[in-house]
Structure formats: C-alpha cells, structure tokens
Write an enzyme that holds these catalytic residues in place. Sequence first.
Site, PDB file in Angstrom:
ATOM      1  CB  VAL A  11      -0.923  -0.023   1.315  1.00  0.00           C
ATOM      2  CG1 VAL A  11      -1.571   1.495   1.276  1.00  0.00           C
ATOM      3  CG2 VAL A  11      -1.932  -1.109   0.869  1.00  0.00           C
ATOM      4  CD  GLU A 150      -5.417   2.326  -1.188  1.00  0.00           C
ATOM      5  OE1 GLU A 150      -4.905   3.311  -0.957  1.00  0.00           O
ATOM      6  OE2 GLU A 150      -5.978   2.191  -2.146  1.00  0.00           O
ATOM      7  NE  ARG A 153      -9.173  -4.522  -8.020  1.00  0.00           N
ATOM      8  CZ  ARG A 153      -9.621  -4.567  -9.176  1.00  0.00           C
ATOM      9  NH1 ARG A 153     -10.341  -5.673  -9.695  1.00  0.00           N
ATOM     10  NH2 ARG A 153      -9.319  -3.620 -10.288  1.00  0.00           N
ATOM     11  CD  GLU A 154      -1.038  -7.679  -2.027  1.00  0.00           C
ATOM     12  OE1 GLU A 154      -0.758  -8.629  -2.307  1.00  0.00           O
ATOM     13  OE2 GLU A 154      -1.282  -7.363  -0.961  1.00  0.00           O
ATOM     14  NE  ARG A 250     -12.874 -16.486 -12.154  1.00  0.00           N
ATOM     15  CZ  ARG A 250     -12.854 -17.241 -13.308  1.00  0.00           C
ATOM     16  NH1 ARG A 250     -13.293 -16.867 -14.382  1.00  0.00           N
ATOM     17  NH2 ARG A 250     -12.252 -18.445 -13.451  1.00  0.00           N
ATOM     18  N   GLY A 252     -14.105 -20.899  -6.514  1.00  0.00           N
ATOM     19  CA  GLY A 252     -12.850 -21.308  -6.589  1.00  0.00           C
ATOM     20  C   GLY A 252     -12.495 -22.029  -5.047  1.00  0.00           C
ATOM     21  CB  CYS A 259      -7.093  -7.536   2.679  1.00  0.00           C
ATOM     22  SG  CYS A 259      -5.627  -6.071   2.411  1.00  0.00           S
TER      23      CYS A 259
HETATM   24  N1  NAD Z   1      -2.047  -5.109   0.588  1.00  0.00           N
HETATM   25  C1  NAD Z   1      -3.182  -4.731   0.277  1.00  0.00           C
HETATM   26  O1  NAD Z   1      -3.895  -5.262  -0.761  1.00  0.00           O
HETATM   27  C2  NAD Z   1      -3.788  -3.820   1.137  1.00  0.00           C
HETATM   28  C3  NAD Z   1      -5.131  -3.215   0.464  1.00  0.00           C
HETATM   29  C4  NAD Z   1      -5.684  -2.359   1.470  1.00  0.00           C
HETATM   30  C5  NAD Z   1      -5.189  -2.055   2.711  1.00  0.00           C
HETATM   31  N2  NAD Z   1      -4.295  -2.570   3.122  1.00  0.00           N
HETATM   32  C6  NAD Z   1      -3.936  -2.467   4.390  1.00  0.00           C
HETATM   33  O2  NAD Z   1      -2.573  -1.386   4.416  1.00  0.00           O
HETATM   34  C7  NAD Z   1      -1.701  -1.670   5.412  1.00  0.00           C
HETATM   35  C8  NAD Z   1      -0.450  -1.884   4.857  1.00  0.00           C
HETATM   36  O3  NAD Z   1      -0.416  -3.277   4.122  1.00  0.00           O
HETATM   37  P1  NAD Z   1       0.466  -3.828   3.139  1.00  0.00           P
HETATM   38  O4  NAD Z   1       0.147  -4.933   2.583  1.00  0.00           O
HETATM   39  O5  NAD Z   1       1.086  -2.627   2.210  1.00  0.00           O
HETATM   40  O6  NAD Z   1       1.622  -4.156   4.294  1.00  0.00           O
HETATM   41  P2  NAD Z   1       3.354  -4.630   4.146  1.00  0.00           P
HETATM   42  O7  NAD Z   1       3.505  -5.640   5.276  1.00  0.00           O
HETATM   43  O8  NAD Z   1       3.451  -5.019   3.103  1.00  0.00           O
HETATM   44  O9  NAD Z   1       4.289  -3.291   4.458  1.00  0.00           O
HETATM   45  C9  NAD Z   1       4.248  -2.531   5.601  1.00  0.00           C
HETATM   46  C10 NAD Z   1       5.620  -1.969   5.422  1.00  0.00           C
HETATM   47  O10 NAD Z   1       5.606  -0.995   6.949  1.00  0.00           O
HETATM   48  C11 NAD Z   1       6.929  -1.011   7.349  1.00  0.00           C
HETATM   49  N3  NAD Z   1       7.056  -0.523   8.498  1.00  0.00           N
HETATM   50  C12 NAD Z   1       6.469  -1.252   9.735  1.00  0.00           C
HETATM   51  N4  NAD Z   1       6.663  -0.402  10.991  1.00  0.00           N
HETATM   52  C13 NAD Z   1       7.223   0.880  10.585  1.00  0.00           C
HETATM   53  C14 NAD Z   1       7.475   1.990  11.236  1.00  0.00           C
HETATM   54  N5  NAD Z   1       7.321   2.322  12.409  1.00  0.00           N
HETATM   55  N6  NAD Z   1       8.157   3.091  10.351  1.00  0.00           N
HETATM   56  C15 NAD Z   1       8.100   2.872   8.908  1.00  0.00           C
HETATM   57  N7  NAD Z   1       8.054   1.688   8.315  1.00  0.00           N
HETATM   58  C16 NAD Z   1       7.399   0.699   9.097  1.00  0.00           C
HETATM   59  C17 NAD Z   1       7.461  -2.432   7.046  1.00  0.00           C
HETATM   60  O11 NAD Z   1       8.755  -2.538   7.211  1.00  0.00           O
HETATM   61  C18 NAD Z   1       6.710  -3.014   5.706  1.00  0.00           C
HETATM   62  O12 NAD Z   1       7.545  -2.418   4.641  1.00  0.00           O
HETATM   63  C19 NAD Z   1      -2.489  -2.800   6.190  1.00  0.00           C
HETATM   64  O13 NAD Z   1      -3.136  -2.308   7.341  1.00  0.00           O
HETATM   65  C20 NAD Z   1      -3.288  -3.705   5.382  1.00  0.00           C
HETATM   66  O14 NAD Z   1      -4.223  -4.131   5.979  1.00  0.00           O
HETATM   67  C21 NAD Z   1      -3.531  -3.437   2.516  1.00  0.00           C
END
Ligand code: NAD
EC number: 1.1.1.22
Length: 433
Positions: A11, A150, A153-154, A250, A252, A259
């Site tokens: 994100v 957010e 979608r990945e 879909r 599956g 998430c």
């Molecule tokens: N991945 C998705 O598709 C998605 C979609 C919508 C919402 N979200 C939400 O967004 C948030 C982030 O998800 P993500 O998948 O990007 O997580 P992620 O684990 O890929 O990335 C999190 C990053 O934060 C860094 N981090 C942790 N603590 C830190 C700090 N104190 N200072 C600086 N950096 C720090 C980590 O090193 C890591 O690189 C989550 O709450 C998730 O639920 C994710």
Amino acid sequence: MNIVVVGTGYVGLVTGVALAHIGHRVTCVDVDKEKVDCLRQGISPIYEPGIEPFMKENMDAGRLFFTTDGASAFREADVIYVAVGTPENEDGFADLTYLKQAVKDIAAAVTKDVIVVTKSTVPIGTNHEMKRMFAELAPHVRIEVVSNPEFLREGSAIHDTFHGDRIVIGADDERAASVVADIHRPFGIPIFHTDIRSAEMIKYASNAFLATKISFINEIANICEKVGADIEQVAAGMGMDARIGSSFLRAGIGYGGSCFPKDTKALAKIAANIDHHFELLKAVIEVNNKQQRKLIEKAKERFGRLAGKRVALLGLSFKPNTDDMREAASLVVARELLAEQATVVAYDPIAMGKAAHVLPKEVIYADRVEQALERADAAMILTEWDEFRQLDLSVYVKQMKTPIIFDGRNCYALDDVKTYAIEYYSIGRKSVK
Ligand SMILES: NC(=O)c1ccc[n+]([C@@H]2O[C@H](COP(=O)([O-])OP(=O)(O)OC[C@H]3O[C@@H](n4cnc5c(N)ncnc54)[C@H](O)[C@@H]3O)[C@@H](O)[C@H]2O)c1
C-alpha cells in the site's frame, strides 16, 4: 505539499509513487533498510505490475524519495500517510504494534502542525486513540488525524489508485478533511466525506461483504457439484441482475491474501468485543477455511491415499499478478499434501522466491510449468495465472504420468478439456473423465 508515507509495502509504495505522480513531493519512510536500499536503486521489493518504471519516472523528476531517516522526513512534512502493516495477532484482532510505533516516531520528531492520514486498516476507534496519543506525546503541536482507508487490489494496484470507485475521507476536523481531499483531487475519483469511525467501518464492512460474496458463490458451487448444475452458468445468470452484480462471483478454492482473512477475523472480533455475535461473518470464514482444502478432498476421493503420489502445484501466490504469499491457499494445500506423504513439486511464475521462505522445506521447486508436471500423478491449479490459463492442454498429457488435473480456479472450459485424454476436476462443475 510535502508528503511523507510511512511504510513502503504494497500500500505505502503504491500510494507514495501515485501521490508523487500527481505532483506532490513525497518521501517514503521504512524501517527496513534492505527495502529502502532496493527502492533507492529503482528496484521494487514487491512484485506489482508497472511499479518500477513508475517509480523511476518520479524519482528522476525529483518528486519521490526513500529513506530510513523518519525523524528528518517527519520534521519537514505537511501531511504524513501511515501505511504500516496491521497483521492479525494471536486472538484474531488487528496487531497495532507497528502503527503505535509509527505514532510514537512521528510524535517524537514533528516540530510543526501536521495532518496524519491513516491508510492502514485499523479497528474502529483506532484513529481517535492515535489522536489521543499525539496529544499526549506531542502537546507542542497540533496533529489532526484523518482516516483514509485503502481499497487497492494487489496485482492491479496502480490502475486501482488512478481509477478507484471512491476515496473515503473520515475526519472530525473540516480543514484537515479538505486538505486531504485537495491532495487526492487530481485522481478525479469521487470523494466520500464522513466521520472517522464510519470511515474505519467502511473498510472492514467492504472487505467482509466481498468475502461473503466469495464464500456464498463457493457454497453454491459445492451444491452445484451435487445437483449437476454448472457454477459458471449460474454465476453468469446471477451476475446479470444489477442488484447482485457480476464481480466476486467466481467460484474457486477461496480467498487468501493479506486483507480478507485478517479483516474478516478482526471484524468478527470487534463485534464479539461489544457482545455482538456476527454469525454470518463467522460462517463466511468457516466456509473459506473448508474451501481452501477442497482440492485435497477431491484428490483423496479420486486416489484414496495420496502417499507416494507426485503432485504438481501450479500457482503459489494468493492470486495472480502478485508475489504475495500471505494466507495463500498453497500454504494449506502444500502442508496437507506433505502430511499425506505426497511429493510436492511447485511452480509459480513470480512468487517462488517468497514462497520458499514460507512453504515447508520439503517442497521441490520447478523452473518451468513443464518441469513441474513431469512424471506427476496429479496437478493442482491454485492460482489462475495467465500462463496456466493459456497453457496448451496437450502439455499435461505429454508431461504427466497420469494427466489428472484438480483445478481450483476453473481455468479451462470443459469442452476444451474433453478433447484431450485428461481427467479433470474443477469447482462447481461436472468432472471430465
Ligand atoms: N496489501 C493490500 O492489498 C492492502 C489493501 C488495502 C489495505 N491494506 C492495509 O494497508 C496496510 C499495509 O498493508 P501492506 O500490505 O502494504 O503491508 P506490508 O507488510 O507490505 O508493508 C508494511 C511496511 O511497513 C513497514 N513498517 C513497519 N513499521 C514501520 C515504522 N514504524 N516505520 C516505517 N515503516 C514501518 C514495514 O517494514 C513494511 O515495509 C495494512 O493495514 C493493510 O491491512 C492492504
């Protein structure tokens, strides 16, 4: 605007790059030095289609920076986006350790008023708790907190950021809300203003609803198998009803990823904590847990015992176009196959590097799909990568000891499969024998 994004994961990185692209000066902060070193060289630590050229373009234009020095970045910031992970903790609740650490880091560094925007998915009430922490830890400045969940979608994160359905801005303070709305205005996406708690709930409710749609269609698929209906036909006919909509129908082997699994569990927990038993959501989670094991069930029915069988696993990431292995069905399937004493040979076009860190060490990796299928007694398709969808079906016949496919993502049309000497078991459709 001088913007800082905390966390450069799926994100944070996409958010940072996209905000730089629409003209803001963006510094992305991460505690992971290795990640930041990579990013500074224009290399993305995650697989997301299109991200690297996009990063480089904005770095070259002098709008996008990466650092581990959060304190310096926070001092200069007008707006700070928090996009750190909020994984599931042992009780199924969201673990707010990273988020709270980010709050402390920001509070310790800022010397002027700033707006903190929470992108991380957080339980209802968390943004108010952040505001309370800021007031306590940084009383010398005014820190407004805005919830901006957010929905990307990945795998199509860049597209989604520029073409999303809505941008939700939850704020108590009107000025902060309008600053954040102005930042996002160039995306040209409808902005929905609301209060903080409702914004937090919109995120959980949206994910829970989508997960419900998936578990619902999977249950219908399971019934279709028994009554001789075809889930593809059923979903197409249902989806034509505008009240239902065709997306997320879909069938599956269930949802995975970073998430849906954690957010559904967290919402069930949030409800339980206020004595509301969210039975529907609990059933959605239960159905999904069973569905991830569906191919194992089918294989056991077909073979009796799986001991000594060589099984090719096609697709390891939780969905195509990402290398994200979090809560992927492959984790469950590989473990169960190994527990049954089968040999597991796995192939994924992108996720094998990450998979090797999380799958059991007994899993053997193949460089190509053909190699994975070689001498296999069965193939299990777990992720609908284009490479598998477009694979010439004769490859299964040529490479496998017995061309028996268990397709967890309904990649092939039954009429196509019937033209080959293939035994084919998919989800919610008739088997081809
Ligand atoms: N991945 C998705 O598709 C998605 C979609 C919508 C919402 N979200 C939400 O967004 C948030 C982030 O998800 P993500 O998948 O990007 O997580 P992620 O684990 O890929 O990335 C999190 C990053 O934060 C860094 N981090 C942790 N603590 C830190 C700090 N104190 N200072 C600086 N950096 C720090 C980590 O090193 C890591 O690189 C989550 O709450 C998730 O639920 C994710």
